[in-house]
Write a protein that holds these residues in place. Structure first.
Motif, PDB file in Angstrom:
ATOM      1  N   ALA A 198      -2.912   1.972  10.100  1.00 29.72           N
ATOM      2  CA  ALA A 198      -1.612   1.327   9.837  1.00 29.72           C
ATOM      3  C   ALA A 198      -0.528   1.839  10.776  1.00 29.72           C
ATOM      4  O   ALA A 198       0.557   1.264  10.836  1.00 29.72           O
ATOM      5  CB  ALA A 198      -1.203   1.551   8.390  1.00 29.72           C
TER       6      ALA A 198
ATOM      7  N   TYR B 123       0.582   5.253   0.462  1.00 30.17           N
ATOM      8  CA  TYR B 123      -0.211   6.433   0.814  1.00 30.17           C
ATOM      9  C   TYR B 123       0.531   7.651   0.294  1.00 30.17           C
ATOM     10  O   TYR B 123       1.713   7.853   0.595  1.00 30.17           O
ATOM     11  CB  TYR B 123      -0.412   6.494   2.329  1.00 30.17           C
TER      12      TYR B 123
ATOM     13  N   ASP C  95       0.856  -1.182   0.000  1.00 30.60           N
ATOM     14  CA  ASP C  95       0.000   0.000   0.000  1.00 30.60           C
ATOM     15  C   ASP C  95       0.896   1.238   0.000  1.00 30.60           C
ATOM     16  O   ASP C  95       1.846   1.323   0.787  1.00 30.60           O
ATOM     17  CB  ASP C  95      -0.889   0.030   1.244  1.00 30.60           C
TER      18      ASP C  95
ATOM     19  N   GLN D  45     -11.654   6.851   3.553  1.00 32.92           N
ATOM     20  CA  GLN D  45     -11.268   5.500   3.935  1.00 32.92           C
ATOM     21  C   GLN D  45      -9.756   5.327   3.856  1.00 32.92           C
ATOM     22  O   GLN D  45      -9.146   4.695   4.721  1.00 32.92           O
ATOM     23  CB  GLN D  45     -11.962   4.475   3.045  1.00 32.92           C
ATOM     24  N   ASN D  46      -9.143   5.901   2.807  1.00 31.72           N
ATOM     25  CA  ASN D  46      -7.687   5.843   2.700  1.00 31.72           C
ATOM     26  C   ASN D  46      -7.023   6.494   3.912  1.00 31.72           C
ATOM     27  O   ASN D  46      -6.040   5.973   4.462  1.00 31.72           O
ATOM     28  CB  ASN D  46      -7.224   6.544   1.423  1.00 31.72           C
TER      29      ASN D  46
ATOM     30  N   ASP E 136      -7.404   4.274   6.859  1.00 32.50           N
ATOM     31  CA  ASP E 136      -6.496   3.127   6.732  1.00 32.50           C
ATOM     32  C   ASP E 136      -5.063   3.526   7.093  1.00 32.50           C
ATOM     33  O   ASP E 136      -4.335   2.744   7.724  1.00 32.50           O
ATOM     34  CB  ASP E 136      -6.529   2.579   5.306  1.00 32.50           C
TER      35      ASP E 136
ATOM     36  N   LYS F 116      -3.078   4.637  -2.442  1.00 31.35           N
ATOM     37  CA  LYS F 116      -4.164   5.209  -1.650  1.00 31.35           C
ATOM     38  C   LYS F 116      -3.896   6.706  -1.482  1.00 31.35           C
ATOM     39  O   LYS F 116      -3.121   7.113  -0.623  1.00 31.35           O
ATOM     40  CB  LYS F 116      -4.274   4.506  -0.296  1.00 31.35           C
TER      41      LYS F 116
END
Length: 220
Positions: free
Chosen positions: A182, A10, A8, A174-175, A178, A39
Motif C-alpha cells: 500500500a 493497519y 483498511d 500477509q497483513n 499488504d 489488519k
C-alpha cells in the motif's frame, strides 16, 4: 442500497499512536456509514529489529513528549503498558530474541480477524494496555476480561491458535506485505482504495477522501 466504503486499518498493539487513533475510529464509526478492515501487524521493533539502532537519538524523547501531549489533547487516558509488549533493554534499546507478549497479542489479533471481531478486540485490548488502569496486564484476568468485552473467549481463542499457529502467522505476514504494498511501513495506516494515510493526524484527509466517494452520515 449503496455499499459502505471499506477502510483498511493497519494497527499494532505496541504503537501508542495506534492506541490514540482509536479515538478517531470510534468517532468516524459513530458518525458515518463505513466498515473497518483491521489488519494487525507486528511493531517495527519486530519487523525491523535494527530500527532503534538507526534512529536519531532525539526520536524517542520526542515520541514520549508528543504521545503524552496528544493524549491530553484528545482527552484520552494514557500510560505506557506495564509490562511493555516488547522485551527490550531500556539502556541499549536492544530487542530480545524472546518476545512472548507481542507474539501472543498479535496472534490474538489475527484470531479475532478470523472470527470477524478484530475491531472490537483492538479497541478493548488496546485500551486495557494503554489507558493506565491496569498494571501487569499479562497477569490475573486483565487480558481475559478485555477479550470478553470484545465478545470473545480468551481460552477458546488460545486453544485455536495453539492448534495451528502457522496459519495465524501467515495472516500477520500477509497483513505486513499488504501494508508495504500500500506504500507505507508504519502504524496506524489507513488505506482506502489503495491510497495510504499514515498516522492518526491524517484522519481529516481520510475523511475528505471518503466524502469524495460518497461517504454517508448515519441517521437515526
Amino acid at each position: 442500497m449503496e455499499r459502505e466504503p471499506v477502510v483498511d486499518l493497519y494497527w499494532s498493539f505496541r504503537s501508542p499512536y495506534s492506541y490514540l487513533a482509536l479515538h478517531h475510529v470510534r468517532a468516524l464509526s459513530q458518525a458515518y456509514r463505513l466498515r473497518w478492515n483491521v489488519k494487525v501487524v507486528y511493531p517495527l521493533a519486530i519487523r525491523t529489529p535494527d530500527f532503534f539502532r538507526r534512529m536519531d537519538k532525539g526520536w524517542r524523547p520526542y515520541l514520549l513528549i508528543d504521545t503524552q501531549r496528544l493524549a491530553q489533547y484528545l482527552d484520552m487516558p494514557f500510560r505506557r503498558p506495564t509490562p511493555d509488549p516488547i522485551v527490550q533493554d531500556p539502556a541499549t534499546l536492544a530487542i530480545s530474541d524472546r518476545q512472548p507478549h507481542i507474539h501472543r497479542l498479535t496472534r490474538l489479533g489475527a484470531e479475532a480477524t478470523l472470527r470477524g471481531k478484530a475491531l472490537a478486540l483492538i479497541d478493548q485490548v488496546g485500551t486495557m494496555l494503554w489507558d493506565g488502569t491496569v498494571t501487569g496486564w499479562n497477569e490475573g484476568d486483565h487480558l481475559r476480561q478485555a477479550v470478553a468485552r470484545a465478545g470473545l473467549d480468551l481460552d477458546d481463542m488460545e486453544r485455536a491458535i495453539a492448534l495451528d499457529p502457522a496459519s495465524r502467522d501467515r495472516l500477520i505476514e500477509q497483513n505486513e506485505a499488504d501494508l508495504k504494498a500500500a506504500g507505507h511501513w508504519g502504524v496506524p495506516t489507513f488505506v482506502f482504495q489503495g491510497e495510504p494515510f499514515f498516522g492518526q493526524d491524517r484522519v481529516d484527509l481520510l475523511l475528505w477522501r471518503l466524502k469524495q466517494h460518497g461517504l454517508q452520515r448515519r441517521t437515526g
